[in-house]
Design a protein around this motif. Structure first.
Motif, short mmCIF file in Angstrom:
data_model
loop_
_atom_site.label_atom_id
_atom_site.label_comp_id
_atom_site.label_asym_id
_atom_site.label_seq_id
_atom_site.Cartn_x
_atom_site.Cartn_y
_atom_site.Cartn_z
N GLY A 1 0.81 -1.21 0.00
CA GLY A 1 0.00 0.00 0.00
C GLY A 1 0.84 1.26 0.00
O GLY A 1 0.53 2.23 -0.70
N LEU A 2 1.95 1.26 0.78
CA LEU A 2 2.84 2.43 0.81
C LEU A 2 3.45 2.68 -0.55
O LEU A 2 3.48 3.83 -1.03
N LEU A 3 3.95 1.64 -1.20
CA LEU A 3 4.60 1.80 -2.50
C LEU A 3 3.62 2.31 -3.55
O LEU A 3 3.91 3.26 -4.29
N ILE A 4 2.45 1.68 -3.62
CA ILE A 4 1.46 2.11 -4.62
C ILE A 4 1.02 3.54 -4.36
O ILE A 4 0.90 4.36 -5.28
N GLY A 5 0.79 3.88 -3.09
CA GLY A 5 0.31 5.22 -2.77
C GLY A 5 1.32 6.31 -3.05
O GLY A 5 0.98 7.35 -3.65
N VAL A 6 2.58 6.11 -2.64
CA VAL A 6 3.58 7.17 -2.85
C VAL A 6 3.93 7.32 -4.33
O VAL A 6 4.19 8.43 -4.80
N VAL A 7 3.93 6.21 -5.06
CA VAL A 7 4.19 6.30 -6.50
C VAL A 7 3.07 7.08 -7.18
O VAL A 7 3.33 7.98 -8.02
N ALA A 8 1.83 6.78 -6.83
CA ALA A 8 0.70 7.50 -7.43
C ALA A 8 0.72 8.97 -7.06
O ALA A 8 0.50 9.84 -7.91
N GLY A 9 0.97 9.26 -5.79
CA GLY A 9 0.96 10.65 -5.35
C GLY A 9 2.13 11.46 -5.87
O GLY A 9 1.99 12.66 -6.14
N PHE A 10 3.30 10.84 -6.03
CA PHE A 10 4.48 11.58 -6.45
C PHE A 10 4.48 11.84 -7.94
O PHE A 10 4.74 12.97 -8.39
N PHE A 11 4.20 10.83 -8.74
CA PHE A 11 4.27 10.99 -10.19
C PHE A 11 3.01 11.62 -10.78
O PHE A 11 3.08 12.38 -11.74
N GLY A 12 1.83 11.30 -10.21
CA GLY A 12 0.60 11.87 -10.71
C GLY A 12 0.29 11.45 -12.14
O GLY A 12 0.83 10.45 -12.65
N GLY A 13 -0.57 12.19 -12.79
CA GLY A 13 -0.88 11.94 -14.20
C GLY A 13 -1.49 10.57 -14.44
O GLY A 13 -2.33 10.09 -13.69
N ARG A 14 -1.05 9.94 -15.53
CA ARG A 14 -1.62 8.65 -15.91
C ARG A 14 -1.28 7.55 -14.91
O ARG A 14 -2.07 6.64 -14.67
N ILE A 15 -0.08 7.63 -14.33
CA ILE A 15 0.30 6.63 -13.33
C ILE A 15 -0.65 6.69 -12.14
O ILE A 15 -1.14 5.67 -11.65
N ASP A 16 -0.92 7.90 -11.68
CA ASP A 16 -1.86 8.08 -10.56
C ASP A 16 -3.24 7.57 -10.93
O ASP A 16 -3.88 6.85 -10.15
N ALA A 17 -3.72 7.93 -12.11
CA ALA A 17 -5.05 7.50 -12.53
C ALA A 17 -5.15 5.99 -12.63
O ALA A 17 -6.13 5.38 -12.16
N LEU A 18 -4.12 5.35 -13.20
CA LEU A 18 -4.15 3.90 -13.35
C LEU A 18 -4.13 3.19 -12.01
O LEU A 18 -4.95 2.28 -11.75
N LEU A 19 -3.24 3.60 -11.11
CA LEU A 19 -3.13 2.94 -9.81
C LEU A 19 -4.37 3.18 -8.95
O LEU A 19 -4.85 2.27 -8.26
N MET A 20 -4.91 4.38 -8.98
CA MET A 20 -6.08 4.68 -8.16
C MET A 20 -7.35 4.01 -8.71
O MET A 20 -8.23 3.65 -7.94
N ARG A 21 -7.44 3.83 -10.03
CA ARG A 21 -8.60 3.11 -10.55
C ARG A 21 -8.55 1.64 -10.14
O ARG A 21 -9.57 1.03 -9.83
#
Length: 300
Positions: free
Chosen positions: A115-135
């Motif tokens: 959960g920590l890895l997925i969350g910080v990657v999504a929050g730090f990079f944003g954009g499509r990476i954030d959208a894909l991980l959060m979906r």
């Protein structure tokens, strides 16, 4: 222009170990002023000691049957009574503490980093990476966790290991969402901006400056989730999808004792009390951690 910016900014990234050490020291002082939270941590400490020294503390072997002593009420010889096979319930509860602590720690060690890895990657990079991980996170959150854990456990087969895997597959999304929210705040901090200007790579910023700052909140959330993990594990054991007989798993003990509830109440009630006290201790400890690590109390 960049030279001017470099000369004006003199904010150095704080030492992560020193910041975490100071946070833990401050947390220790605040915990001493929280009697209820301290009691929760004391109970959890006792449970860990019981799990470690179970062979020394249990008065009887938890799996050996003695049909002549079946369904004995609580007494000096058997303080929690015996089950339908004459096994001492107190001894089974003591050894069952090992299974519960093992389950909680194993799931936390799996769910926390994921959960920590997925969350910080999504929050730090944003954009499509954030959208894909959060979906993907939203898809998992759209299913009731217990139902999804039951589906995974049924597909993987009954057993303690599969129960741990099944619960882990459903318990990481809240951690990921919390870590993402923390990363969105931390990525704009002065020391992160300074690290970028000094040429730190995105991976270094992510692993050294952002992820460690999200760990306290993740620990609090994990502690609060442990009560739910215990109940989910007990539910899987109750349905026969957790630790298999003759393992003294508390949920399975309740399942075996439900047929004797009217006449021999202690067979099901004693493991139920164990689950209640353990879940309550984790809830109290989690609430205390949340109050201690809340930024609004940082100056108190």
């Amino acid at each position: 222009m960049s030279d001017v910016i470099r000369s004006d900014i003199r904010v150095r990234p704080p030492s992560v170990p020193s910041r975490m050490a100071a946070s833990f020291a401050r947390a220790g002082r605040k915990l001493a002023a929280e009697p209820l939270g301290l009691a929760g941590f004391v109970i959890l400490g006792l449970l860990c000691l019981i799990a470690i020294f179970a062979p020394l503390l249990a008065p009887y072997d938890p799996v050996i049957q003695s049909l002549g002593d079946a369904l004995q009420p609580p007494s000096l010889a058997h303080p929690a009574g015996t089950d339908e096979f004459g096994r001492d319930i107190l001894s089974r509860l003591i050894f069952g503490t090992r299974i519960t602590i093992q389950t909680v720690l194993s799931i936390s060690l799996i769910v926390g980093p994921i959960g920590l890895l997925i969350g910080v990657v999504a929050g730090f990079f944003g954009g499509r990476i954030d959208a894909l991980l959060m979906r993907a996170t939203d898809i998992v959150l759209s299913f009731p966790s217990l139902i999804l854990a039951l589906a995974f456990a049924a597909a993987l087969g009954a057993g303690l290991t599969t129960a741990i895997i099944a619960i882990s597959l459903t318990a990481w999304p809240p951690i990921a969402r919390l870590a993402r929210a923390e990363a969105l705040v931390v990525r704009n901090a002065d020391y992160v901006v300074a690290a970028r200007l000094y040429g730190a790579s995105p991976i270094r910023i992510l692993l050294v400056y952002i992820a460690p700052m999200c760990i306290p909140s993740v620990i609090v959330r994990l502690t609060l989730n442990m009560a739910g993990i215990i109940l989910t594990a007990a539910s899987l054991g109750f349905l026969g999808l957790g630790a298999q007989p003759p393992a003294p798993e508390w949920g399975a003990m309740i399942s075996n004792g439900r047929k004797f509830m009217l006449d021999y109440w202690w067979v099901a009630v004693m493991p139920g009390i164990a689950i209640l006290l353990t879940s309550l201790a984790f809830n109290i400890a989690g609430d205390a951690l949340r109050d201690i690590l809340d930024p609004r109390h940082a100056r108190s």
